[in-house]
Design an enzyme around this catalytic site. Structure first.
Site, PDB file in Angstrom:
ATOM      1  N   ARG A 136     -27.684  71.597 -35.383  1.00  0.00           N
ATOM      2  CA  ARG A 136     -26.409  72.321 -35.250  1.00  0.00           C
ATOM      3  C   ARG A 136     -25.364  71.557 -34.438  1.00  0.00           C
ATOM      4  O   ARG A 136     -24.195  71.920 -34.410  1.00  0.00           O
ATOM      5  CB  ARG A 136     -26.639  73.708 -34.648  1.00  0.00           C
ATOM      6  CG  ARG A 136     -27.111  74.717 -35.697  1.00  0.00           C
ATOM      7  CD  ARG A 136     -27.386  76.072 -35.076  1.00  0.00           C
ATOM      8  NE  ARG A 136     -28.678  76.098 -34.403  1.00  0.00           N
ATOM      9  CZ  ARG A 136     -29.064  77.072 -33.566  1.00  0.00           C
ATOM     10  NH1 ARG A 136     -28.244  78.073 -33.296  1.00  0.00           N
ATOM     11  NH2 ARG A 136     -30.254  77.029 -33.007  1.00  0.00           N
ATOM     12  N   TYR A 158     -37.510  72.612 -21.203  1.00  0.00           N
ATOM     13  CA  TYR A 158     -36.838  72.057 -22.385  1.00  0.00           C
ATOM     14  C   TYR A 158     -35.790  71.018 -21.969  1.00  0.00           C
ATOM     15  O   TYR A 158     -35.094  71.195 -20.958  1.00  0.00           O
ATOM     16  CB  TYR A 158     -36.084  73.158 -23.135  1.00  0.00           C
ATOM     17  CG  TYR A 158     -36.943  74.180 -23.865  1.00  0.00           C
ATOM     18  CD1 TYR A 158     -38.299  73.994 -24.059  1.00  0.00           C
ATOM     19  CD2 TYR A 158     -36.347  75.328 -24.379  1.00  0.00           C
ATOM     20  CE1 TYR A 158     -39.062  74.937 -24.745  1.00  0.00           C
ATOM     21  CE2 TYR A 158     -37.094  76.278 -25.066  1.00  0.00           C
ATOM     22  CZ  TYR A 158     -38.459  76.080 -25.243  1.00  0.00           C
ATOM     23  OH  TYR A 158     -39.196  77.009 -25.912  1.00  0.00           O
TER      24      TYR A 158
HETATM   25  C1  UD1 Z   1     -38.596  78.712 -28.544  1.00  0.00           C
HETATM   26  C2  UD1 Z   1     -39.702  79.724 -28.296  1.00  0.00           C
HETATM   27  C3  UD1 Z   1     -39.076  81.107 -28.134  1.00  0.00           C
HETATM   28  C4  UD1 Z   1     -38.074  81.098 -27.014  1.00  0.00           C
HETATM   29  C5  UD1 Z   1     -37.050  80.003 -27.228  1.00  0.00           C
HETATM   30  C6  UD1 Z   1     -36.160  79.867 -26.014  1.00  0.00           C
HETATM   31  C7  UD1 Z   1     -41.675  78.943 -29.440  1.00  0.00           C
HETATM   32  C8  UD1 Z   1     -42.546  79.076 -30.643  1.00  0.00           C
HETATM   33  N1  UD1 Z   1     -40.619  79.718 -29.413  1.00  0.00           N
HETATM   34  O1  UD1 Z   1     -37.982  79.060 -29.762  1.00  0.00           O
HETATM   35  O2  UD1 Z   1     -40.077  82.064 -27.873  1.00  0.00           O
HETATM   36  O3  UD1 Z   1     -37.414  82.353 -26.907  1.00  0.00           O
HETATM   37  O4  UD1 Z   1     -37.691  78.735 -27.449  1.00  0.00           O
HETATM   38  O5  UD1 Z   1     -35.138  78.963 -26.278  1.00  0.00           O
HETATM   39  O6  UD1 Z   1     -41.998  78.179 -28.555  1.00  0.00           O
HETATM   40  N2  UD1 Z   1     -39.379  71.129 -29.482  1.00  0.00           N
HETATM   41  C9  UD1 Z   1     -40.169  69.999 -29.531  1.00  0.00           C
HETATM   42  N3  UD1 Z   1     -40.993  69.838 -30.595  1.00  0.00           N
HETATM   43  C10 UD1 Z   1     -41.052  70.737 -31.606  1.00  0.00           C
HETATM   44  C11 UD1 Z   1     -40.245  71.885 -31.542  1.00  0.00           C
HETATM   45  C12 UD1 Z   1     -39.419  72.060 -30.450  1.00  0.00           C
HETATM   46  O7  UD1 Z   1     -40.128  69.154 -28.646  1.00  0.00           O
HETATM   47  O8  UD1 Z   1     -41.810  70.502 -32.536  1.00  0.00           O
HETATM   48  C13 UD1 Z   1     -38.489  71.313 -28.344  1.00  0.00           C
HETATM   49  C14 UD1 Z   1     -37.030  71.312 -28.746  1.00  0.00           C
HETATM   50  O9  UD1 Z   1     -36.491  70.012 -28.672  1.00  0.00           O
HETATM   51  C15 UD1 Z   1     -36.411  72.244 -27.725  1.00  0.00           C
HETATM   52  C16 UD1 Z   1     -37.533  73.205 -27.397  1.00  0.00           C
HETATM   53  O10 UD1 Z   1     -38.719  72.564 -27.774  1.00  0.00           O
HETATM   54  O11 UD1 Z   1     -36.032  71.574 -26.552  1.00  0.00           O
HETATM   55  C17 UD1 Z   1     -37.381  74.535 -28.086  1.00  0.00           C
HETATM   56  O12 UD1 Z   1     -37.343  74.328 -29.462  1.00  0.00           O
HETATM   57  P1  UD1 Z   1     -36.550  75.327 -30.408  1.00  0.00           P
HETATM   58  O13 UD1 Z   1     -36.741  74.890 -31.794  1.00  0.00           O
HETATM   59  O14 UD1 Z   1     -35.174  75.485 -29.901  1.00  0.00           O
HETATM   60  O15 UD1 Z   1     -37.396  76.663 -30.142  1.00  0.00           O
HETATM   61  P2  UD1 Z   1     -37.012  78.084 -30.642  1.00  0.00           P
HETATM   62  O16 UD1 Z   1     -37.435  78.246 -32.026  1.00  0.00           O
HETATM   63  O17 UD1 Z   1     -35.603  78.367 -30.286  1.00  0.00           O
END
Ligand code: UD1
Ligand code: CA
Length: 499
Positions: A19, A108
């Site tokens: 985004r 994060y």
């Molecule tokens: C996640 C949480 C959700 C929470 C939210 C808060 C999970 C399954 N869900 O959702 O409960 O309310 O964060 O913002 O954990 N990332 C990685 N590797 C991946 C996926 C993500 O490093 O494979 C990192 C992203 O870069 C980011 C963070 O993890 O910094 C969160 O990822 P994002 O995809 O934003 O999670 P949400 O689906 O929003």
């Protein structure tokens, strides 16, 4: 409450951040002069963990390089093609010593306002309560998109359900519909017992709406295994807010700035208009300095005490001494000495060093120039590749011609030497201490102490030139009038003598 620092902090930064619509990985976008990831790493480091790991994948090389720049002690962990926050943490654990024990924090890379103090408090609560998992949660008016904290009748945290899974379940007529009404959300910041985390992650599956390995599933698994799972509710919602697009980037940037500016005001700095003042995170300012409206203090500025900065001034990595005044100025990688004055409308480029009580005045540009204590460049000058020693005075409109079209050359102006207005010093030139240059000179040779250099044509007047070449013009008429006026003045004067 005396607790240990956490064993490790794992920062998740592998996500793509689509985004942002950017060629730059999301976590490298900056607010307050620091990348989002940099903010996350400083907060993590502030919790004093033994190990700091950053999980990367999208934009891997550039992010990994940045991690090393910010904190040489941090380790980079590569996430593989298995998706999800759970997999990311597993990969993070993979770069830590195999049998780490104690508390592992997860944060994060795109949540920049989280502080070290909050991580310390989380660690303390987690350890003193003997929890298996402690998750930071917040109550939101609009919890759309977030994972929801599901509690039992007694209020104990049972599990986290992702928004998408609750939606899917509702469509399938399941019983998770009530989850969508829960306003307590998962921030994504947690403290885990290392052994519980390792064990539960190995059992997390990917049968969910996104086909990902969810870190959130660890909570229910830990509870089933007999561990205590608790929430640590934070009131300061900004600390849990992530950046997903550039609107949020600006929103969090403004809030960060508000906090930084407020911090300096509480430390004794007068900020006349906080809303038009931007101060980067790494800047320092001494007490009783006044920052006027429209000022930006960027990167690693160090501002002394009792100084006046602004209005409308942008300083990038500039050191300003105590009691200096810097008005309507743009300056980069420069040093402004104590009690010195700069501006208005001055442009200080890299390598400018102005001594104590020195002056760089209006419409003056400087570059790679050491201007000594008490030396003055008051008006309309260019000073490039120069040493101007203490007490020297550079007259209005002086140009240091440092470039011959091929190479740059240096100019030295000696101590207490005086360069007359509208001179050009054609480098390389060396003016001795205690010498003078006549106004309007084009100086190509140096001076010895005590000399005056006059490097211009001698004045030559051509009599009656106007009468011959501009006959009948207003100028010629003025000349006539002036001459007859002078003649009658002379006459009156001699009459007076006789009386
Ligand atoms: C996640 C949480 C959700 C929470 C939210 C808060 C999970 C399954 N869900 O959702 O409960 O309310 O964060 O913002 O954990 N990332 C990685 N590797 C991946 C996926 C993500 O490093 O494979 C990192 C992203 O870069 C980011 C963070 O993890 O910094 C969160 O990822 P994002 O995809 O934003 O999670 P949400 O689906 O929003
Ligand atoms: Ca997110």
């Amino acid at each position: 409450m005396s607790t240990h620092p956490p064993t490790a902090v794992i920062i998740l930064a592998a996500g793509e951040g689509t985004r942002m619509k950017s060629a730059i990985p999301k976590v490298l976008h900056a607010i307050g002069g620091r990348s989002l990831l940099g903010h996350a790493m400083y907060a993590a480091r502030g919790a004093s963990p033994e190990h700091l790991a950053v999980v990367v994948r999208h934009g891997r090389d550039v992010v990994a390089r940045h991690v090393a720049e910010v904190d040489a002690g941090a380790v980079v962990a590569d996430q593989d093609e298995v998706k999800g926050t759970g997999r990311a943490v597993e990969c993070g654990l993979g770069v830590l010593p195999a049998e780490v024990t104690g508390t592992v924090l997860v944060t994060y890379g795109d949540v920049p306002l989280l502080t070290a103090e909050t991580l310390q408090a989380l660690t303390a609560v987690h350890e003193t309560s003997g929890n298996a998992v402690t998750v930071i949660t917040a109550e939101l008016d609009d919890p759309t998109g977030y994972g929801r904290i599901v509690r039992d009748q007694a209020g104990a945290v049972v599990r986290i359900v992702e928004h998408k899974d609750a939606l899917r379940d509702r469509e399938a007529g399941g019983e998770l519909e009530h989850v969508l009404d829960i306003r307590e959300i998962n921030s994504g910041i947690y403290a885990f017992d290392a052994a519980v985390l390792r064990d539960c992650l190995s059992r997390v599956r990917t049968d969910n709406a996104q086909g990902e390995k969810y870190l959130t599933d660890v909570l229910a698994l830990a509870r089933e295994a007999g561990g205590t799972v608790r929430a640590h509710v934070v009131e300061d919602l900004w600390q849990t807010e992530g950046v997903n697009d550039r609107v949020q980037l600006a929103r969090l940037g403004a809030e960060l700035n508000r906090r930084v500016v407020q911090g300096w005001m509480r430390a004794g700095v007068t900020v006349v208009d906080p809303t038009t003042t931007w101060i980067d995170t790494d800047v320092t300012i001494g007490p009783d300095t006044v920052v006027r409206p429209g000022t930006q203090l960027l990167a690693a500025c160090t501002i002394g005490g009792g100084a006046v900065i602004g209005p409308d001034t942008t300083l990038t990595s500039v050191e300003v001494g105590d009691g200096a005044t810097v008005v309507r100025t743009q300056a980069e990688h420069a040093v402004i000495g104590p009690e010195a004055t700069v501006g208005p409308f001055s442009y200080l480029r890299p390598g400018t060093v102005l001594g104590a009580h020195g002056k760089i005045g209006g419409f003056v540009e400087t570059k790679n120039a050491r201007i000594g204590d008490g030396a003055k460049v008051p008006h309309l000058s260019y000073v490039g590749d120069a040493t101007v020693k203490e007490g020297a005075n550079i007259g209005a409109g002086t140009i240091f011609a440092n470039y011959d079209g091929v190479a740059k050359h240096h100019t030295t102006v000696g101590a207490h030497t005086f360069v007359g207005s509208n001179s050009v010093l054609v480098a390389p030139v060396e003016l001795a201490d205690g010498s003078y240059v006549a106004a309007g000179s084009a100086v190509t040779g140096g001076t010895e102490p005590g000399e005056l250099a006059v490097a211009r044509g001698r004045q030559r007047n051509v009599a009656q030139w106007v009468d011959r070449s501009r006959a009948g013009s207003p100028t010629a008429a003025a000349a006539d009038a002036a001459r007859s006026g002078k003649a009658s003045e002379r006459q009156t004067a001699s009459e007076g003598d006789r009386a």
